[in-house]
Every structure is written in C-alpha cells, then in structure tokens.
Scaffold this motif. Structure first.
Motif, PDB file in Angstrom:
ATOM      1  N   ALA A  29       0.830  -1.204   0.000  1.00 35.27           N
ATOM      2  CA  ALA A  29       0.000   0.000   0.000  1.00 35.27           C
ATOM      3  C   ALA A  29       0.867   1.258   0.000  1.00 35.27           C
ATOM      4  N   LEU A  30       1.944   1.249   0.791  1.00 31.93           N
ATOM      5  CA  LEU A  30       2.865   2.389   0.811  1.00 31.93           C
ATOM      6  C   LEU A  30       3.370   2.698  -0.596  1.00 31.93           C
ATOM      7  N   ARG A  31       3.704   1.654  -1.334  1.00 35.39           N
ATOM      8  CA  ARG A  31       4.311   1.819  -2.649  1.00 35.39           C
ATOM      9  C   ARG A  31       3.305   2.273  -3.711  1.00 35.39           C
ATOM     10  N   ALA A  32       2.019   2.269  -3.351  1.00 37.26           N
ATOM     11  CA  ALA A  32       0.994   2.723  -4.288  1.00 37.26           C
ATOM     12  C   ALA A  32       0.601   4.175  -4.057  1.00 37.26           C
ATOM     13  N   VAL A  33       1.129   4.799  -2.988  1.00 34.45           N
ATOM     14  CA  VAL A  33       0.715   6.152  -2.604  1.00 34.45           C
ATOM     15  C   VAL A  33       1.598   7.197  -3.289  1.00 34.45           C
ATOM     16  N   ASP A  34       0.956   8.265  -3.753  1.00 33.75           N
ATOM     17  CA  ASP A  34       1.671   9.398  -4.339  1.00 33.75           C
ATOM     18  C   ASP A  34       1.900  10.514  -3.334  1.00 33.75           C
ATOM     19  N   VAL A  35       0.901  10.761  -2.473  1.00 29.95           N
ATOM     20  CA  VAL A  35       0.978  11.865  -1.515  1.00 29.95           C
ATOM     21  C   VAL A  35       0.515  11.371  -0.146  1.00 29.95           C
ATOM     22  N   PHE A  36       1.405  11.469   0.844  1.00 27.76           N
ATOM     23  CA  PHE A  36       1.038  11.151   2.220  1.00 27.76           C
ATOM     24  C   PHE A  36       0.649  12.442   2.935  1.00 27.76           C
ATOM     25  N   LEU A  37      -0.519  12.459   3.549  1.00 29.25           N
ATOM     26  CA  LEU A  37      -0.958  13.607   4.325  1.00 29.25           C
ATOM     27  C   LEU A  37      -0.673  13.346   5.796  1.00 29.25           C
ATOM     28  N   VAL A  38      -0.058  14.317   6.465  1.00 26.47           N
ATOM     29  CA  VAL A  38       0.339  14.178   7.863  1.00 26.47           C
ATOM     30  C   VAL A  38      -0.142  15.399   8.635  1.00 26.47           C
ATOM     31  N   ALA A  39      -0.767  15.171   9.774  1.00 33.26           N
ATOM     32  CA  ALA A  39      -1.213  16.280  10.618  1.00 33.26           C
ATOM     33  C   ALA A  39      -0.015  16.952  11.272  1.00 33.26           C
ATOM     34  N   ASP A  40       0.060  18.260  11.156  1.00 33.82           N
ATOM     35  CA  ASP A  40       1.110  19.031  11.813  1.00 33.82           C
ATOM     36  C   ASP A  40       0.624  19.377  13.216  1.00 33.82           C
ATOM     37  N   LYS A  41       1.180  18.674  14.210  1.00 30.87           N
ATOM     38  CA  LYS A  41       0.756  18.867  15.598  1.00 30.87           C
ATOM     39  C   LYS A  41       1.783  19.634  16.418  1.00 30.87           C
ATOM     40  N   GLY A  42       2.685  20.306  15.744  1.00 31.73           N
ATOM     41  CA  GLY A  42       3.686  21.092  16.465  1.00 31.73           C
ATOM     42  C   GLY A  42       4.998  20.358  16.604  1.00 31.73           C
ATOM     43  N   SER A  43       6.013  21.092  17.041  1.00 35.02           N
ATOM     44  CA  SER A  43       7.372  20.548  17.098  1.00 35.02           C
ATOM     45  C   SER A  43       7.503  19.378  18.056  1.00 35.02           C
ATOM     46  N   ALA A  44       6.665  19.318  19.104  1.00 34.56           N
ATOM     47  CA  ALA A  44       6.760  18.224  20.078  1.00 34.56           C
ATOM     48  C   ALA A  44       6.477  16.875  19.440  1.00 34.56           C
ATOM     49  N   LYS A  45       5.712  16.858  18.323  1.00 35.25           N
ATOM     50  CA  LYS A  45       5.365  15.593  17.685  1.00 35.25           C
ATOM     51  C   LYS A  45       6.169  15.345  16.410  1.00 35.25           C
ATOM     52  N   ASP A  46       7.240  16.119  16.212  1.00 36.47           N
ATOM     53  CA  ASP A  46       8.056  15.941  15.011  1.00 36.47           C
ATOM     54  C   ASP A  46       8.633  14.533  14.919  1.00 36.47           C
TER      55      ASP A  46
END
Length: 262
Positions: A29-46
């Motif tokens: 599934a990873l290899r089929a994805v073009d764009v991963f969307l990630v929630a930006d929760k601030g530097s503490a969750k980097d």
C-alpha cells in the motif's frame, strides 16, 4: 455528464513504531501512494512524523517507478477533554473531525485527480484512532474510494514486549480509555487494556484493587521503548515518575497498559 472521478485514499496501519511491524500488505500500500498527508501537531510531535518518513524511506525509496511526497496539514485546535461531560466531549470530537476533514479535503481537491492519497496510522486504524472517521467525512465533501490496511496495535505490541497473554483462560478482554476506566472498572471485566490515558487514571484504583497487575509500556517498538510491570500498588508511583520523566525528555509520549487480576 460523467460523474467526477473518485479519489483513492489508503489508510495504512504502520504498527506501534518499529519498521518491523509493517505487514506485506502495508508495504504494498505504501508503494501505491503518491501523496502522504500528515497532521502538523507542532514541534513536540516531530518525532512521529520522522518515524513515518523513515518507514517510507526504508520501504519505498529506491523502488523503481515510485515517487511520493509528504504534505503536512495544520491540525485544528481541540479543546480540553477533562473539562467536558460525555455530551460535550462527543460534540467536541465531532467538531474536531469535521475541521480536520475540511482541511484535508481542501488539500486533496488541489491534487491531480489520479494522485493516490495515503494516511499513515500509528498502530491499527480500527482501535482508538480517528482517521477512518475523518476519511469518511472527507467522502461527504469529495467522491472517494477508501482502502484500509490493518496494523499491529499498541496493545499487541505491549503484550509481545512483556511476553504475556492479555486474558486469562476463557476470560474476556475489555478495551477502554483512561477517561472511562475508574467508572467502568469492576472485577468481572477481566483484563482491561487502557489506551489514551494521559493522567494514568489507574491511580484511582489503587485503594479499590491494589492487587491488580499492571503491564505498562511507552514508545513501543521504538529505540526508547520503556516497560514496567508488577502489582499496581507497588509500581504505580514508579510508572507515574518514569512517564513524567520520559514526556519531559522527549516532549511527547505514547503509552498503553493492561490491568489484570492477580
């Protein structure tokens, strides 16, 4: 007039932190994805974003024909749960999910229609994670087709780390949150897996059930994995102290525990 082409969204369970938790289905599934969307929760969750990037780097980069990118989306503000009753809590979560869906839908709508979108979910998408609900809400805004890939959950990783079975022979396992633990707990529940407990609500059971056994783990599958276990009354102070130290050191913490009859 032809209906609009649905966007393809993959919700991929990536386990509790270790690249070794990924299934073959998840890697495909990873290899089929073009764009991963990630929630930006601030530097503490980097760190959490970094682990997701590292997983993609390990399993996708260098694969012929694969090209992908990460897009971070600012996460809407969520009010404090502790100050809400159940009705207000549910309403607040629904508003938060709707706000997330609005932001994700706006980003997805701006992508090429044939771009496959991926959400990388810590643990398993079916257990105390909002991603599937948010994706369902995106589907109310855009035509989509959703594929969900299961992953190793935090409590599976916890049981493996401690080399335990979560339930006694023929007995149930109850899965709940710290918010509900003290009100719900009774000896008839059997083993109780507790997730999303930022305050270690099990402290409220020490006088009622001091002989309960606790198996606790933080950062499961990551290099900083930390475990504690023992009789609740004997080890809870240590767990509280260690949890506070780890959170201060890393700026975030993800932990889970199981309470079992002795």
């Amino acid at each position: 007039m032809s209906p609009p082409t649905p966007r393809i969204i993959k919700v991929i369970g990536i386990g509790a932190g270790s690249p070794g938790h990924l299934t073959q289905e998840a890697i495909a599934a990873l290899r089929a994805v073009d764009v991963f969307l990630v929630a930006d929760k601030g530097s503490a969750k980097d760190d959490l974003v970094a682990v997701r990037r590292a997983i993609c780097a390990e399993f996708v980069e260098g694969v012929e024909g694969q090209d992908y990118r990460f897009v971070t989306v600012p996460d809407p503000t969520r009010g404090p749960d502790a100050e809400r009753d159940d009705t207000a809590y549910r309403s607040g979560v629904a508003d938060w999910h709707a706000a997330r869906a609005d932001r994700y839908a706006e980003v997805i709508a701006a992508l090429p229609v044939d771009a496959v979108v991926g959400f990388l979910v810590w643990g398993d998408p079916a257990f105390y994670d909002s991603t599937i609900r948010v994706v369902d809400a995106i589907g109310e805004r855009l035509p989509i087709v959703t594929h969900v890939v299961p992953g190793i959950s935090a409590f599976q990783a916890l049981a493996a780390a401690h080399s335990i079975v979560l339930h006694a022979v023929g007995q149930p396992v109850h899965i709940t949150t710290g918010r509900r633990l003290v009100d719900e707990w009774s000896p008839s529940l059997g083993s109780v897996v507790v997730m999303l407990d930022g305050h270690l609500a099990c402290q409220g059971l020490v006088e009622r059930a001091p002989d309960l056994l606790i198996h606790w783990g933080a950062y499961l599958g990551l290099p900083q994995q930390t475990l504690r276990s023992g009789r609740l009354a004997d080890v809870i102070d240590d767990v509280v102290a260690v949890r506070a130290e780890l959170r201060a050191e890393h700026g975030w913490i993800m932990d889970v525990y199981v309470l079992s009859p002795s």
